[in-house]
Structure formats: C-alpha cells, structure tokens
Enzyme design. Structure first.
Site, PDB file in Angstrom:
ATOM      1  N   GLU A  46      12.744   1.313  -4.986  1.00 39.76           N
ATOM      2  CA  GLU A  46      13.270   2.082  -3.853  1.00 39.76           C
ATOM      3  C   GLU A  46      14.519   2.863  -4.239  1.00 39.76           C
ATOM      4  O   GLU A  46      14.671   4.041  -3.895  1.00 39.76           O
ATOM      5  CB  GLU A  46      13.562   1.165  -2.670  1.00 39.76           C
ATOM      6  CG  GLU A  46      12.342   0.600  -2.001  1.00 39.76           C
ATOM      7  CD  GLU A  46      11.514   1.623  -1.258  1.00 39.76           C
ATOM      8  OE1 GLU A  46      12.054   2.668  -0.845  1.00 39.76           O
ATOM      9  OE2 GLU A  46      10.306   1.390  -1.093  1.00 39.76           O
TER      10      GLU A  46
ATOM     11  N   ASN B 132      14.858   6.937  -4.505  1.00 40.27           N
ATOM     12  CA  ASN B 132      15.879   7.687  -3.754  1.00 40.27           C
ATOM     13  C   ASN B 132      16.612   8.671  -4.652  1.00 40.27           C
ATOM     14  O   ASN B 132      16.880   9.809  -4.251  1.00 40.27           O
ATOM     15  CB  ASN B 132      16.876   6.744  -3.090  1.00 40.27           C
ATOM     16  CG  ASN B 132      16.369   6.185  -1.777  1.00 40.27           C
ATOM     17  OD1 ASN B 132      15.320   6.562  -1.275  1.00 40.27           O
ATOM     18  ND2 ASN B 132      17.123   5.259  -1.224  1.00 40.27           N
TER      19      ASN B 132
ATOM     20  N   ARG C 126       7.787  11.014   4.058  1.00 43.96           N
ATOM     21  CA  ARG C 126       8.777   9.961   3.801  1.00 43.96           C
ATOM     22  C   ARG C 126       8.983   9.129   5.062  1.00 43.96           C
ATOM     23  O   ARG C 126       9.152   9.665   6.151  1.00 43.96           O
ATOM     24  CB  ARG C 126      10.120  10.558   3.356  1.00 43.96           C
ATOM     25  CG  ARG C 126      10.033  11.309   2.053  1.00 43.96           C
ATOM     26  CD  ARG C 126       9.875  10.339   0.917  1.00 43.96           C
ATOM     27  NE  ARG C 126       9.459  11.037  -0.288  1.00 43.96           N
ATOM     28  CZ  ARG C 126       9.065  10.424  -1.369  1.00 43.96           C
ATOM     29  NH1 ARG C 126       9.034   9.129  -1.423  1.00 43.96           N
ATOM     30  NH2 ARG C 126       8.687  11.109  -2.415  1.00 43.96           N
TER      31      ARG C 126
END
Length: 145
Positions: free
Chosen positions: A48, A52, A106
């Site tokens: 994650e 990002n 997203r």
C-alpha cells in the site's frame, strides 16, 4: 529500543518494483519468525505504501522510493517508506477512509488498510518535499533479548 538489524533500499517508482519491495521486506523481516498472518500484514502495508508513492507522490514521472526496515530487540519491526514526491496537502484528510486525490478506480482505503495491519502508523508529509509512512508491528515470534 535497541536496534538488532537494519535494511535500507532505494528503487525507482515503477509499478514492477511494488512486488519486489514487498518480497524484500518480508524476506528481511522473516528473521523474527513471524506467523503467516503477521507476514501478510507486513506485505500488505509495504504494498500500500509503495503504491501510494507510485500513484500519488510521483504521478506521471519516475522518482526514488526509500525503504528502511529495522528489527528491534523486543520483537518490534519498523518499516518506513519515503518518497521525495509532491507531498500531501492535508494528511488528516488523506487518512480518511474512501478519500482519494486521483479518483477513477482508486478506493481511497490505502491509509486505512495500512493502519489496520499495523500496531502504530505515522504519516509525515510536506508539500513539494515528500512523504514518509512509518509502520511498527510487534511480532509474536522470536524476540532478541
């Protein structure tokens, strides 16, 4: 807390490096004799955080992603993922579930997911300078005493 071992790595913010970073961190952290669930948690947080960096920090360009993993004597693993990208304008807002700055497909759950799989999660960011996400997790297996 006394440091026992540390890993530092730098790589390009290319999507092919997301899986590499997840596997490298899990291989390094396996010295703590963690459970399959704990290992999955670590992989998810790294995935994650790196995603990002790729999607948000560097948007349509390639930059560097910096990861530091530290094992402490009390069985705590600390993983920091840092970029020198655009930074986050409002960290509090960005940490809200379902918030996304790019829209599209997203889901806006990255920080929520990272927080749920960590014992402690901190996000530091400065616009135009970059962001650092630091996760800590106490591992139930082998401890260095």
């Amino acid at each position: 807390m006394k440091k026992i071992n540390e890993l530092k790595m730098i790589f390009d913010s290319r999507s092919v490096n997301e899986s590499f970073s997840r596997m490298a961190v899990s291989a390094f952290s396996s010295q703590l004799d963690m459970t399959v669930e704990e290992l999955g948690d670590i992989k998810t947080v790294v995935s994650e955080a790196v995603t990002n960096c790729i999607v948000h920090a560097y948007k349509n360009t390639i930059g560097k992603i910096y990861i530091t993993c530290t094992v402490f004597e009390n069985g705590v693993l600390r993983v920091s993922v840092r970029d020198r990208g655009c930074g986050i304008h409002d960290v509090k807002k960005a940490r809200e579930p379902l918030y996304t700055s790019v829209g599209g497909d997203r889901s806006g759950l990255g920080f929520s997911v990272m927080e749920s799989f960590s014992d402690k999660l901190s996000v530091r960011s400065k616009v135009g300078v970059g962001t650092t996400v630091t996760m800590e997790k106490r591992i139930s297996g082998k401890k260095y005493e």
